[in-house]
Every structure is written in C-alpha cells, then in structure tokens.
Design an enzyme around this catalytic site. Sequence first.
Site, PDB file in Angstrom:
ATOM      1  N   SER A   1      43.137  40.462  51.448  1.00  0.00           N
ATOM      2  CA  SER A   1      44.091  40.283  52.544  1.00  0.00           C
ATOM      3  C   SER A   1      45.015  41.497  52.636  1.00  0.00           C
ATOM      4  CB  SER A   1      44.914  38.999  52.359  1.00  0.00           C
ATOM      5  OG  SER A   1      45.924  39.186  51.390  1.00  0.00           O
ATOM      6  N   GLY A   2      45.863  41.486  53.659  1.00  0.00           N
ATOM      7  CA  GLY A   2      46.943  42.456  53.788  1.00  0.00           C
ATOM      8  C   GLY A   2      46.535  43.916  53.683  1.00  0.00           C
TER       9      GLY A   2
ATOM     10  N   ILE B   1      39.226  48.470  44.924  1.00  0.00           N
ATOM     11  CA  ILE B   1      40.543  48.059  45.429  1.00  0.00           C
ATOM     12  C   ILE B   1      40.815  46.636  44.959  1.00  0.00           C
ATOM     13  CG2 ILE B   1      42.008  47.699  47.462  1.00  0.00           C
ATOM     14  CD1 ILE B   1      40.210  49.590  49.024  1.00  0.00           C
ATOM     15  N   THR B   2      41.871  46.438  44.176  1.00  0.00           N
ATOM     16  CA  THR B   2      42.211  45.076  43.746  1.00  0.00           C
ATOM     17  C   THR B   2      42.953  44.374  44.889  1.00  0.00           C
ATOM     18  OG1 THR B   2      44.385  45.617  42.788  1.00  0.00           O
ATOM     19  CG2 THR B   2      42.464  45.882  41.345  1.00  0.00           C
ATOM     20  N   GLY B   3      42.723  43.066  44.998  1.00  0.00           N
ATOM     21  CA  GLY B   3      43.401  42.301  46.051  1.00  0.00           C
ATOM     22  C   GLY B   3      43.021  42.774  47.441  1.00  0.00           C
ATOM     23  N   ALA B   4      41.723  43.011  47.648  1.00  0.00           N
ATOM     24  CA  ALA B   4      41.269  43.504  48.958  1.00  0.00           C
ATOM     25  C   ALA B   4      40.948  42.358  49.915  1.00  0.00           C
ATOM     26  CB  ALA B   4      40.054  44.412  48.775  1.00  0.00           C
TER      27      ALA B   4
ATOM     28  N   TYR C   1      59.473  40.329  40.750  1.00  0.00           N
ATOM     29  CA  TYR C   1      58.578  41.153  41.574  1.00  0.00           C
ATOM     30  C   TYR C   1      59.052  42.609  41.600  1.00  0.00           C
ATOM     31  CZ  TYR C   1      56.569  43.205  45.819  1.00  0.00           C
ATOM     32  OH  TYR C   1      55.947  44.050  46.710  1.00  0.00           O
TER      33      TYR C   1
END
Length: 315
Positions: A12-13, A7-10, A190
């Site tokens: 936060s959020g 999981i990339t960017g795990a 974005y």
Amino acid sequence: RKGNVIITGASSGLGLATAKALSETGEWHVIMACRNFLKAERAAKSVGMAKENYTIMHLDLASLDSVRQFVDSYKKSGRPLDVLVCNAAVYLPTAKEPTYTAEGFELSVGTNHLGHFLLARLLLDDLKESDYPSKRLIIVGSITGNTNTLAGNVPPKANLGDLRGLAGGLNGVASSPMIDGGEFDGAKAYKDSKVCNMLTMQEFHRRYHEETGVTFASLYPGCIAETGLFREHIPLFRLLFPPFQKYITKGYVSEEEAGLRLAQVVSDPSLTKSGVYWSWNKNSASFENQLSEEASDPEKARKVWEVSEKLVGLA
Ligand code: NDP
C-alpha cells in the site's frame, strides 16, 4: 539485466506507488516483501503492474524469525540483490496500551526499526556482491522525527534519551516499552522509530560505504496524507489532515508523486551520494537535507546500532 529491488511494505501507500513506478520503467524487477500475500497481489493488480515485473515474497517485520526466513528464501532464489528499500511502517497514534512483536518488542520500534535493522544487516553481503552499476540501501525516514523542523516540533517530540528502554528490550515488563524509558505513547514511539531509521542509515554509511561501495540513503518524501499510515487515527483527523497539508502547511504530496521520488532515490544515476537524507522542494527538485541534532548524532547512532545488534541476536 534488469535491476532487482526489494521493497518492504509494498502492499500500500508509498511502497506500492514506488513499486509501480519502478516496474513501469521496464528496467526493474520488484520484490514486494509483504506480510499479507493476498493483499499485495490485489494491490499489484489494482495499479496495473505487469506480472513479469514483480514477485511477492512473505515478510512480517514484527517477527525476527520471519525476517530470517525471508532472507533465506531470497538467497535460495539465486536472484542478485541490487537495491533494498526499507519502507514498511506501523503508526499507532491512538493506542492506549502498547502492543508487541513476536519477540516482545514494542510494535512500532520493533517493526519499523528492529525488523528492518536485522533485514538490512543480513542482506548487506548480497548488496556487496551485486555487480549492478549502483547498489543502494534506502531507509525511509520522516520529518516527524526531525526536531529541527516545524512538523518535528509537534508534541510528543522524538527523543531517544539514554536508550535505557531499548537496552532493556522494550518489553513493558523488565523495561519500559519506550526507547527513552518513559510512559507508552504511540505517536512518540513512531517518531523515535524514524529517528532510529535515520541514525541506522548514517551508521551503515560510516561502517560500510567504503568497504562495500553501497550507497546508503534516507529520505523524507513529503506528507502523503492519504496513505494507510493514518488508518489508526480518529476519523476527524483523517478527514481534515489531507486538506490541512494541502492548503496550510503545503507539505502535501500525492502517493504517485511520492512514489516517483522514492523511485528516483532507487534508480536515478545522479543520486549516488552515500550518507544523504534526501528531500524535495516545491518544484519537486531533490536536495540534500539537514537532520536534527539527535538524528545526526554519531555517538547516538553507534549506541543504537550496538544495542539493536544485541536485541536482534547479531552480537
Ligand atoms: P502505509 O500504511 O500505506 O504502508 C505501510 C506498509 O507497511 C503497508 O504495506 C503495511 O502492510 C506494511 N507493514 C506494516 N507492518 C508490517 C509488518 N509487520 N511486516 C511487513 N510489512 C508491514 O503507509 P505509508 O505508505 O505512508 O508509509 C510508508 C513509509 O513512508 C513509512 O516508512 C512511513 O514512515 C514513511 N512516511 C510516510 C509519510 C506519510 O505522510 N504517509 C511521511 C513520511 C514518511 P499492510 O498493507 O499489510 O498493512
């Protein structure tokens, strides 16, 4: 054996909530692919993830060298790859001037789209080789790139135009930093990047589903109004956005619930259909949603794919 999911960017959020949900099933080993190792370690501890259920690996999507290094280290680890979740993103709605990745691409499209495009392409063979019952490549999409929805019609709207800025390298020197060649607008960049994410997922499906057996999917998990995504926004927006989403649009979803939704797309045995953009209704039941005209245009998907290949050095 346990399934292995990157999981990339795990840190936060949504990524963290999904990592937590999957690790708690005891059936998954989560590889948290993050740019800030310490933050990721603290985040995993703060939500109570057990050590044996996750590994943190460094990945900075704003550098194609880092993407290649990550892929090399992963392959060297000898761990099979069963699911890849492209989740990380930056959103710079108040930026007056563009900022750039290591290779000089505008940061939002460079990180959210081009970094993930290279990552997914380089890991496709590993997914193909996995003997796991259902192997999947998931790219997190968004309603905001979808101009067939109310949220997608809040200006500035996503629009990739004829891709002249992307073809020029998005570098703000020889070309515009925007995909369509226009003036820099962080919010639009974005949304454009999310359209690219959704087009990429469909193009993967058309090119590789039959050959590889991999399920390619995208999703809109709902509006998770409290994540770090809005960290660059003005304070008043950050104060009013969660109640607005909760009580007015009713699109609000907690981080925890959104994490359960993405975890479902990773592991639910009934969500194996490829080429689908998943959404959830008010009762939290998943359904196959429709994409906007631009986000489902096969000709545009092919062009984005071909131009992106050149930019990341695959063609
Ligand atoms: P967050 O800002 O909380 O999470 C984004 C993650 O991406 C962070 O972990 C961040 O790392 C990471 N990241 C940013 N840049 C890079 C980089 N260069 N390399 C590696 N990782 C990076 O936002 P959300 O959880 O809300 O967003 C997750 C996904 O959900 C995104 O794809 C977003 O578009 C999508 N989404 C969000 C919605 C919402 O309402 N929040 C709605 C629809 C879709 P770090 O922790 O180091 O900052």
